[in-house]
Design a protein around this motif. Structure first.
Motif, PDB file in Angstrom:
ATOM      1  N   LEU A 106       0.826  -1.203   0.000  1.00 61.01           N
ATOM      2  CA  LEU A 106       0.000   0.000   0.000  1.00 61.01           C
ATOM      3  C   LEU A 106       0.864   1.257   0.000  1.00 61.01           C
ATOM      4  O   LEU A 106       2.004   1.240   0.461  1.00 61.01           O
ATOM      5  N   TYR A 107       0.292   2.342  -0.477  1.00 62.44           N
ATOM      6  CA  TYR A 107       0.950   3.639  -0.472  1.00 62.44           C
ATOM      7  C   TYR A 107       0.465   4.450   0.724  1.00 62.44           C
ATOM      8  O   TYR A 107      -0.528   4.112   1.355  1.00 62.44           O
ATOM      9  N   LYS A 108       1.179   5.509   1.015  1.00 66.15           N
ATOM     10  CA  LYS A 108       0.886   6.280   2.214  1.00 66.15           C
ATOM     11  C   LYS A 108      -0.533   6.833   2.208  1.00 66.15           C
ATOM     12  O   LYS A 108      -1.210   6.828   3.224  1.00 66.15           O
ATOM     13  N   HIS A 109      -1.011   7.305   1.067  1.00 72.25           N
ATOM     14  CA  HIS A 109      -2.367   7.850   1.029  1.00 72.25           C
ATOM     15  C   HIS A 109      -3.402   6.755   1.226  1.00 72.25           C
ATOM     16  O   HIS A 109      -4.490   6.997   1.731  1.00 72.25           O
ATOM     17  N   GLU A 110      -3.056   5.516   0.833  1.00 73.13           N
ATOM     18  CA  GLU A 110      -3.960   4.391   1.073  1.00 73.13           C
ATOM     19  C   GLU A 110      -3.956   4.000   2.554  1.00 73.13           C
ATOM     20  O   GLU A 110      -5.000   3.674   3.121  1.00 73.13           O
ATOM     21  N   LYS A 111      -2.778   4.044   3.169  1.00 72.42           N
ATOM     22  CA  LYS A 111      -2.679   3.696   4.577  1.00 72.42           C
ATOM     23  C   LYS A 111      -3.408   4.717   5.462  1.00 72.42           C
ATOM     24  O   LYS A 111      -3.958   4.363   6.507  1.00 72.42           O
ATOM     25  N   ARG A 112      -3.394   5.976   5.040  1.00 68.64           N
ATOM     26  CA  ARG A 112      -4.069   7.008   5.828  1.00 68.64           C
ATOM     27  C   ARG A 112      -5.557   6.727   5.944  1.00 68.64           C
ATOM     28  O   ARG A 112      -6.189   7.117   6.921  1.00 68.64           O
ATOM     29  N   VAL A 113      -6.126   6.044   4.965  1.00 72.53           N
ATOM     30  CA  VAL A 113      -7.538   5.680   5.011  1.00 72.53           C
ATOM     31  C   VAL A 113      -7.723   4.281   5.588  1.00 72.53           C
ATOM     32  O   VAL A 113      -8.652   4.027   6.359  1.00 72.53           O
ATOM     33  N   ALA A 114      -6.830   3.356   5.228  1.00 76.76           N
ATOM     34  CA  ALA A 114      -6.995   1.959   5.607  1.00 76.76           C
ATOM     35  C   ALA A 114      -6.862   1.741   7.119  1.00 76.76           C
ATOM     36  O   ALA A 114      -7.614   0.956   7.702  1.00 76.76           O
ATOM     37  N   VAL A 115      -5.922   2.425   7.749  1.00 73.60           N
ATOM     38  CA  VAL A 115      -5.711   2.220   9.191  1.00 73.60           C
ATOM     39  C   VAL A 115      -6.934   2.628  10.007  1.00 73.60           C
ATOM     40  O   VAL A 115      -7.419   1.844  10.843  1.00 73.60           O
ATOM     41  N   PRO A 116      -7.491   3.837   9.816  1.00 67.89           N
ATOM     42  CA  PRO A 116      -8.709   4.181  10.567  1.00 67.89           C
ATOM     43  C   PRO A 116      -9.874   3.231  10.278  1.00 67.89           C
ATOM     44  O   PRO A 116     -10.653   2.904  11.175  1.00 67.89           O
ATOM     45  N   LEU A 117      -9.996   2.776   9.024  1.00 64.60           N
ATOM     46  CA  LEU A 117     -11.072   1.852   8.689  1.00 64.60           C
ATOM     47  C   LEU A 117     -10.891   0.514   9.403  1.00 64.60           C
ATOM     48  O   LEU A 117     -11.864  -0.087   9.875  1.00 64.60           O
ATOM     49  N   LEU A 118      -9.651   0.068   9.490  1.00 60.71           N
ATOM     50  CA  LEU A 118      -9.375  -1.209  10.158  1.00 60.71           C
ATOM     51  C   LEU A 118      -9.716  -1.123  11.641  1.00 60.71           C
ATOM     52  O   LEU A 118     -10.393  -2.005  12.192  1.00 60.71           O
ATOM     53  N   VAL A 119      -9.265  -0.064  12.296  1.00 56.98           N
ATOM     54  CA  VAL A 119      -9.555   0.114  13.719  1.00 56.98           C
ATOM     55  C   VAL A 119     -11.054   0.290  13.944  1.00 56.98           C
ATOM     56  O   VAL A 119     -11.642  -0.302  14.865  1.00 56.98           O
ATOM     57  N   VAL A 172     -18.203   1.537   7.732  1.00 57.01           N
ATOM     58  CA  VAL A 172     -16.970   1.123   7.054  1.00 57.01           C
ATOM     59  C   VAL A 172     -17.269   0.741   5.616  1.00 57.01           C
ATOM     60  O   VAL A 172     -16.531   1.123   4.690  1.00 57.01           O
ATOM     61  N   ALA A 173     -18.364   0.003   5.398  1.00 61.76           N
ATOM     62  CA  ALA A 173     -18.731  -0.395   4.040  1.00 61.76           C
ATOM     63  C   ALA A 173     -19.042   0.823   3.178  1.00 61.76           C
ATOM     64  O   ALA A 173     -18.627   0.899   2.011  1.00 61.76           O
ATOM     65  N   VAL A 174     -19.760   1.795   3.736  1.00 59.65           N
ATOM     66  CA  VAL A 174     -20.108   2.998   2.977  1.00 59.65           C
ATOM     67  C   VAL A 174     -18.855   3.779   2.606  1.00 59.65           C
ATOM     68  O   VAL A 174     -18.696   4.233   1.459  1.00 59.65           O
ATOM     69  N   VAL A 175     -17.957   3.962   3.560  1.00 61.39           N
ATOM     70  CA  VAL A 175     -16.719   4.701   3.285  1.00 61.39           C
ATOM     71  C   VAL A 175     -15.891   3.995   2.209  1.00 61.39           C
ATOM     72  O   VAL A 175     -15.337   4.637   1.305  1.00 61.39           O
ATOM     73  N   LEU A 176     -15.803   2.667   2.284  1.00 63.94           N
ATOM     74  CA  LEU A 176     -15.048   1.927   1.275  1.00 63.94           C
ATOM     75  C   LEU A 176     -15.651   2.101  -0.118  1.00 63.94           C
ATOM     76  O   LEU A 176     -14.928   2.293  -1.103  1.00 63.94           O
ATOM     77  N   LEU A 177     -16.979   2.019  -0.205  1.00 59.74           N
ATOM     78  CA  LEU A 177     -17.635   2.170  -1.497  1.00 59.74           C
ATOM     79  C   LEU A 177     -17.378   3.552  -2.092  1.00 59.74           C
ATOM     80  O   LEU A 177     -17.183   3.699  -3.298  1.00 59.74           O
ATOM     81  N   ILE A 178     -17.394   4.567  -1.233  1.00 62.13           N
ATOM     82  CA  ILE A 178     -17.120   5.925  -1.716  1.00 62.13           C
ATOM     83  C   ILE A 178     -15.656   6.081  -2.090  1.00 62.13           C
ATOM     84  O   ILE A 178     -15.310   6.677  -3.115  1.00 62.13           O
ATOM     85  N   TRP A 179     -14.781   5.527  -1.272  1.00 62.35           N
ATOM     86  CA  TRP A 179     -13.335   5.701  -1.474  1.00 62.35           C
ATOM     87  C   TRP A 179     -12.868   5.071  -2.781  1.00 62.35           C
ATOM     88  O   TRP A 179     -12.065   5.651  -3.518  1.00 62.35           O
ATOM     89  N   ILE A 180     -13.374   3.859  -3.090  1.00 56.29           N
ATOM     90  CA  ILE A 180     -12.918   3.187  -4.304  1.00 56.29           C
ATOM     91  C   ILE A 180     -13.717   3.625  -5.528  1.00 56.29           C
ATOM     92  O   ILE A 180     -13.441   3.163  -6.642  1.00 56.29           O
ATOM     93  N   GLY A 181     -14.703   4.505  -5.338  1.00 54.93           N
ATOM     94  CA  GLY A 181     -15.411   5.081  -6.473  1.00 54.93           C
ATOM     95  C   GLY A 181     -16.588   4.297  -6.987  1.00 54.93           C
ATOM     96  O   GLY A 181     -17.077   4.572  -8.087  1.00 54.93           O
ATOM     97  N   VAL A 182     -17.071   3.313  -6.229  1.00 51.47           N
ATOM     98  CA  VAL A 182     -18.239   2.545  -6.675  1.00 51.47           C
ATOM     99  C   VAL A 182     -19.488   3.416  -6.665  1.00 51.47           C
ATOM    100  O   VAL A 182     -20.325   3.356  -7.577  1.00 51.47           O
TER     101      VAL A 182
END
Length: 261
Positions: free
Chosen positions: A103-116, A177-187
């Motif tokens: 992962l890249y830093k901008h991906e980690k900035r979103v992925a870590v809060p989502l994981l927690v 978490v599901a809603v944020v992921l859908l928005i983040w990946i552009g679905v």
């Protein structure tokens, strides 16, 4: 300085499989270590989990075991499931350790809060089921028992019932978490989610009708939190998308190169 992955060189497939096996073994070890610590308290754990039902049993009635091995196997099974639930943070940590190097830093900035957040929301959903939903459900069942019928629930059947509800509410509370992921990946985008809000509200009440007894109070008690969690997800997703739109140069730098594994 461009934002590049920590490990930009592709790893051999064998190395990936070896690391995956190692992390899976660590997950299994953690679950069994937790289970070994809890095994001696198996009976007390089942007593705690069955408390919401036993509170509404008729005077003199108790839970029953219809199978010869149920008094031992049912608490054993429950303790194993509790061990798995308690080990979820460590399991997700191992998952994160496996995917983070790619992962890249901008991906980690979103992925870590989502994981927690996913861990906390799953536990929150289980707590909501135990402290709010179970008392309402078992109270309804106790009052709906026909006259002349003694309510005496089998311990194995009770375990299957409550574990289904625990899992259902834990997953339901993952809506943000599901809603944020859908928005983040552009679905989907925030405007579309706001447009379908009335259908989401109806869907929440339908899910509440399925998972709770047929009374409007307990249905609302599940549907309203699900709707609020959806709104929280839309709000958080909008903030993430807004930040991404305000920093297009960084997104360009973060774009994976052709050699990304």
């Amino acid at each position: 300085m461009s934002d590049i992955p920590e490990q930009d060189q592709p790893m051999p497939l064998v190395s990936h499989l070896t690391e995956l096996r190692t992390r899976l073994l660590r997950c299994v070890v953690v679950v069994f270590v937790v289970f070994a610590c809890l095994f001696s308290f198996a009976q007390q754990i089942y007593t705690l989990v069955s408390a919401p039902l036993r509170e509404y049993l008729p005077p003199g009635a108790t839970m029953i075991a219809t199978d010869v091995a149920s008094p031992f196997l049912t608490p054993f099974k429950l303790t194993m499931m509790v061990s798995l639930f308690l080990a979820i943070p460590m399991i997700l940590h191992q998952v994160w350790g496996f995917i983070a190097p790619g992962l890249y830093k901008h991906e980690k900035r979103v992925a870590v809060p989502l994981l927690v957040s996913s861990i906390l929301l799953f536990y929150l959903g289980m707590a909501f089921a135990y402290f709010v939903v179970f008392p309402l459900v078992f109270k309804f069942f106790a009052h709906a028992t026909p006259e002349g019928v003694t309510m005496a629930t089998d311990i194995a059947s009770y375990l299957d019932f409550v574990m289904t509800l625990f899992f259902a509410f834990g997953v339901a509370f993952e809506i943000p978490v599901a809603v944020v992921l859908l928005i983040w990946i552009g679905v989907v985008d925030v405007k579309y989610l706001r447009k379908i809000r009335p259908y989401v509200v109806i869907g929440c009440f339908v899910v509440g009708m399925i998972l709770t007894p047929p009374d409007i109070f307990s249905q609302t008690l599940l549907a309203v939190p699900m709707w609020l969690l959806f709104e929280i997800g839309v709000l958080a997703g909008g903030m993430i998308r807004k930040r991404s739109d305000e920093d297009p140069e960084q997104e360009q730098q973060d774009r994976p190169p052709a050699t990304r594994p």
